[in-house]
Design a protein around this motif. Structure first.
Motif, PDB file in Angstrom:
ATOM      1  N   GLN A  90     -31.288 -19.053  71.447  1.00 11.04           N
ATOM      2  CA  GLN A  90     -31.456 -17.999  70.450  1.00 11.04           C
ATOM      3  C   GLN A  90     -30.755 -18.128  69.219  1.00 11.04           C
ATOM      4  O   GLN A  90     -30.917 -17.859  68.161  1.00 11.04           O
ATOM      5  N   GLY A  91     -29.361 -18.503  69.534  1.00 11.08           N
ATOM      6  CA  GLY A  91     -28.377 -18.466  68.366  1.00 11.08           C
ATOM      7  C   GLY A  91     -28.109 -19.911  68.124  1.00 11.08           C
ATOM      8  O   GLY A  91     -27.202 -20.333  66.951  1.00 11.08           O
ATOM      9  N   PHE A  92     -28.463 -20.971  68.759  1.00  8.90           N
ATOM     10  CA  PHE A  92     -28.101 -22.168  68.269  1.00  8.90           C
ATOM     11  C   PHE A  92     -29.414 -23.041  67.443  1.00  8.90           C
ATOM     12  O   PHE A  92     -30.118 -23.428  67.975  1.00  8.90           O
ATOM     13  N   HIS A  93     -29.040 -23.256  66.293  1.00 11.99           N
ATOM     14  CA  HIS A  93     -30.181 -23.701  65.385  1.00 11.99           C
ATOM     15  C   HIS A  93     -30.302 -25.154  65.166  1.00 11.99           C
ATOM     16  O   HIS A  93     -29.125 -25.897  65.691  1.00 11.99           O
ATOM     17  N   GLU A  94     -31.373 -25.665  65.062  1.00  8.35           N
ATOM     18  CA  GLU A  94     -31.522 -27.301  65.140  1.00  8.35           C
ATOM     19  C   GLU A  94     -30.842 -27.731  63.931  1.00  8.35           C
ATOM     20  O   GLU A  94     -30.341 -29.108  64.236  1.00  8.35           O
ATOM     21  N   ASP A  95     -30.240 -27.191  62.901  1.00  8.03           N
ATOM     22  CA  ASP A  95     -29.346 -27.965  61.944  1.00  8.03           C
ATOM     23  C   ASP A  95     -28.129 -28.090  62.788  1.00  8.03           C
ATOM     24  O   ASP A  95     -27.601 -29.448  62.323  1.00  8.03           O
ATOM     25  N   ARG A  96     -27.409 -27.437  63.480  1.00  8.87           N
ATOM     26  CA  ARG A  96     -26.456 -27.670  64.258  1.00  8.87           C
ATOM     27  C   ARG A  96     -26.626 -28.694  65.169  1.00  8.87           C
ATOM     28  O   ARG A  96     -25.594 -29.575  65.508  1.00  8.87           O
ATOM     29  N   LEU A  97     -27.810 -28.687  65.944  1.00  5.99           N
ATOM     30  CA  LEU A  97     -28.057 -29.793  66.852  1.00  5.99           C
ATOM     31  C   LEU A  97     -27.742 -31.112  65.997  1.00  5.99           C
ATOM     32  O   LEU A  97     -27.613 -32.264  66.778  1.00  5.99           O
ATOM     33  N   VAL A 212     -32.659 -36.625  57.353  1.00  2.54           N
ATOM     34  CA  VAL A 212     -33.345 -37.156  58.422  1.00  2.54           C
ATOM     35  C   VAL A 212     -33.571 -35.735  59.247  1.00  2.54           C
ATOM     36  O   VAL A 212     -33.535 -35.464  60.337  1.00  2.54           O
ATOM     37  N   SER A 213     -34.276 -34.817  58.116  1.00  2.00           N
ATOM     38  CA  SER A 213     -34.571 -33.253  58.953  1.00  2.00           C
ATOM     39  C   SER A 213     -36.241 -33.631  59.561  1.00  2.00           C
ATOM     40  O   SER A 213     -36.727 -34.598  59.282  1.00  2.00           O
ATOM     41  N   GLY A 214     -36.410 -32.654  60.382  1.00  2.00           N
ATOM     42  CA  GLY A 214     -37.969 -32.713  61.147  1.00  2.00           C
ATOM     43  C   GLY A 214     -37.564 -33.596  62.486  1.00  2.00           C
ATOM     44  O   GLY A 214     -36.524 -33.638  62.795  1.00  2.00           O
ATOM     45  N   ASN A 215     -38.696 -33.425  62.919  1.00  2.00           N
ATOM     46  CA  ASN A 215     -38.849 -34.042  64.087  1.00  2.00           C
ATOM     47  C   ASN A 215     -39.900 -35.396  64.435  1.00  2.00           C
ATOM     48  O   ASN A 215     -40.651 -35.247  63.712  1.00  2.00           O
ATOM     49  N   ALA A 216     -39.712 -36.059  65.354  1.00  2.00           N
ATOM     50  CA  ALA A 216     -40.532 -37.075  65.504  1.00  2.00           C
ATOM     51  C   ALA A 216     -41.213 -37.300  67.117  1.00  2.00           C
ATOM     52  O   ALA A 216     -40.770 -36.781  67.930  1.00  2.00           O
ATOM     53  N   GLY A 254     -42.315 -37.393  73.891  1.00  2.00           N
ATOM     54  CA  GLY A 254     -41.663 -35.908  73.546  1.00  2.00           C
ATOM     55  C   GLY A 254     -41.219 -35.939  72.138  1.00  2.00           C
ATOM     56  O   GLY A 254     -41.153 -37.047  71.719  1.00  2.00           O
ATOM     57  N   LEU A 255     -41.167 -34.752  71.653  1.00  2.00           N
ATOM     58  CA  LEU A 255     -40.569 -34.439  70.450  1.00  2.00           C
ATOM     59  C   LEU A 255     -39.072 -34.548  70.361  1.00  2.00           C
ATOM     60  O   LEU A 255     -38.523 -34.132  71.430  1.00  2.00           O
ATOM     61  N   ILE A 256     -38.296 -35.192  69.402  1.00  2.00           N
ATOM     62  CA  ILE A 256     -36.984 -35.412  69.349  1.00  2.00           C
ATOM     63  C   ILE A 256     -36.694 -35.088  67.868  1.00  2.00           C
ATOM     64  O   ILE A 256     -37.470 -35.397  66.987  1.00  2.00           O
ATOM     65  N   PRO A 257     -35.589 -34.520  67.622  1.00  2.00           N
ATOM     66  CA  PRO A 257     -35.032 -34.632  66.030  1.00  2.00           C
ATOM     67  C   PRO A 257     -35.098 -36.033  65.713  1.00  2.00           C
ATOM     68  O   PRO A 257     -34.652 -36.986  66.370  1.00  2.00           O
ATOM     69  N   VAL A 258     -35.455 -36.216  64.178  1.00  6.77           N
ATOM     70  CA  VAL A 258     -35.522 -37.637  63.598  1.00  6.77           C
ATOM     71  C   VAL A 258     -34.247 -38.177  63.613  1.00  6.77           C
ATOM     72  O   VAL A 258     -34.097 -39.267  63.680  1.00  6.77           O
ATOM     73  N   ALA A 259     -33.172 -37.199  63.460  1.00  2.00           N
ATOM     74  CA  ALA A 259     -31.788 -38.164  63.472  1.00  2.00           C
ATOM     75  C   ALA A 259     -31.447 -38.683  64.889  1.00  2.00           C
ATOM     76  O   ALA A 259     -30.635 -39.611  64.924  1.00  2.00           O
ATOM     77  N   ALA A 260     -32.207 -38.137  66.038  1.00  2.00           N
ATOM     78  CA  ALA A 260     -31.919 -38.893  67.169  1.00  2.00           C
ATOM     79  C   ALA A 260     -32.721 -40.292  67.011  1.00  2.00           C
ATOM     80  O   ALA A 260     -32.260 -40.947  68.346  1.00  2.00           O
TER      81      ALA A 260
END
Length: 371
Positions: A90-97, A212-216, A254-260
């Motif tokens: 709930q408190g860990f946002h995707e930007d931090r990841l 590199v925002s978003g998911n792939a 599956g989905l992963i952050p584009v950064a990954a």
């Protein structure tokens, strides 16, 4: 009466003799270790540090599951961990990841000889800042400090600001203990330089996340995201996915952050790494659709018999994504039989994806009859 820690082994024995008592003692220690790590993770999270190992040590519980009398305790300990995981989610946002993933990728650019440009760019910032205040920095220790700053963000879960604060504290202690010039004036000059470096690095890291925002939607081999096991476990626990494990074949869709995907694209082995199917994955936000895609891929890539063994993260739960062990009862695929991550498989992924988008189950390719 006493505790397990009061037990002593006969002289000459360096471990517990085999038997049920030794197994029970090992299980008890595993539960204690698991719960202690949960408590430590709570404290980290309270200080705004991401407990990166939170999703990675469920093997400890499996050791204890062989004893039915420990079931109630296992449930109690698991609930404490699950409450923490819910709180973190709930408190860990995707930007931090994304910042953590990018910090790993940049740190991985540190090489024994010539660094990759992504790491060299950070290193040059530090070099230039020290030069501007009249301090000649030795390249090798500066490279180590740059890597350490990135590591603290990616693998220890610190914020960029906290990583800079730790670097400043390390510098202060090191100068006072080992520095040739131990004057307060020199120390303040070096610490001021690190503050400026930390601010610039933080801005650079944040700026990179914007590109590199978003998911792939990705097909990849188990543990092949090339970003460290703990970060991989976080990604696989947060995002919808489906997987097949059969002997040497360990694939996930599956989905992963584009950064990954940055680290994934650097894998060069033909049967390791993965394929970025699409970066427009807005309609693959549930695990069932990922499962349909992977089932379709199994059917059209010559592995149709494996489609029935594809599972979603929901179907197997968190434990299924984190364990490295196979039961030994399922299907088995030899290493040589695994399709290669090449153009043919990429096209098959595209076909499987388009069918899954329409909710269509593809049949295996029909065999042409000979004359």
């Amino acid at each position: 009466m006493g505790s397990f820690e009061d037990l002593t082994s006969p002289e000459g024995l360096h471990c517990d003799p085999p038997g049920k008592l030794a197994d029970y003692r090992r299980a008890a220690r595993a539960l204690i270790k698991f719960d202690e790590e949960t408590a430590e993770s709570w404290e980290k999270w309270k200080s705004n540090t991401v407990p990166v190992g939170l999703y990675s040590n469920y093997d400890d519980l499996e050791i204890a599951r062989q004893f039915k009398e420990l079931d109630a305790l296992i449930k109690q300990i698991s609930l404490r961990r699950e409450r923490l995981m819910e709180n973190v989610s709930q408190g860990f946002h995707e930007d931090r990841l994304m910042q953590m993933i990018l910090a790993w990728w940049i740190a991985d650019g540190r090489k024994p000889r010539a660094h990759d440009p992504r790491f060299e760019k950070f290193l040059n910032v530090a070099d230039a800042e020290f030069e501007s205040v009249g301090i000649t920095a030795v390249r090798s220790p500066l490279s180590e400090a740059t890597h350490r700053w990135l590591y603290r963000i990616s693998q220890e879960g610190l914020t960029a600001e906290a990583a800079t604060a730790q670097q400043i504290e390390f510098t202060r202690e090191h100068l006072m203990a080992f520095g040739r010039d131990r004057s307060e004036e020199f120390a303040e000059k070096a610490i001021s330089a690190w503050r400026n470096i930390g601010r610039t690095w933080t801005d650079m890291l944040h700026g990179t996340t914007l590109t590199v925002s978003g998911n792939a939607l990705v097909l990849y081999g188990y543990r092949d995201l090339n970003q460290g096991f703990d970060l991989t476990d976080i990604v696989e626990s947060w995002f919808p996915s489906a997987r097949i494990r059969a002997g040497h074949l360990h694939w996930q869709v599956g989905l992963i952050p584009v950064a990954a995907t940055l680290g994934l694209k650097e894998m060069r082995e033909l049967r390791r790494g993965g394929i970025v199917i699409t970066e427009k994955a807005y309609d693959f936000r549930d695990a069932d659709k990922c499962k349909l895609l992977l089932c379709n891929l199994m059917r059209i890539s010559g592995l149709a018999h494996l489609a029935q063994h594809v599972l979603t993260s929901k179907e197997e739960g968190l434990r299924s994504l984190l364990t490295m062990h196979d039961s030994g009862d399922g299907p088995y695929v030899e290493w040589e039989a695994i399709p290669r991550f090449g153009d043919e498989l990429r096209e098959q992924c595209r076909v499987a994806m388009e069918a899954a988008r329409r909710g269509k189950e593809l049949p295996p390719p029909s065999r042409k009859k000979g004359r």
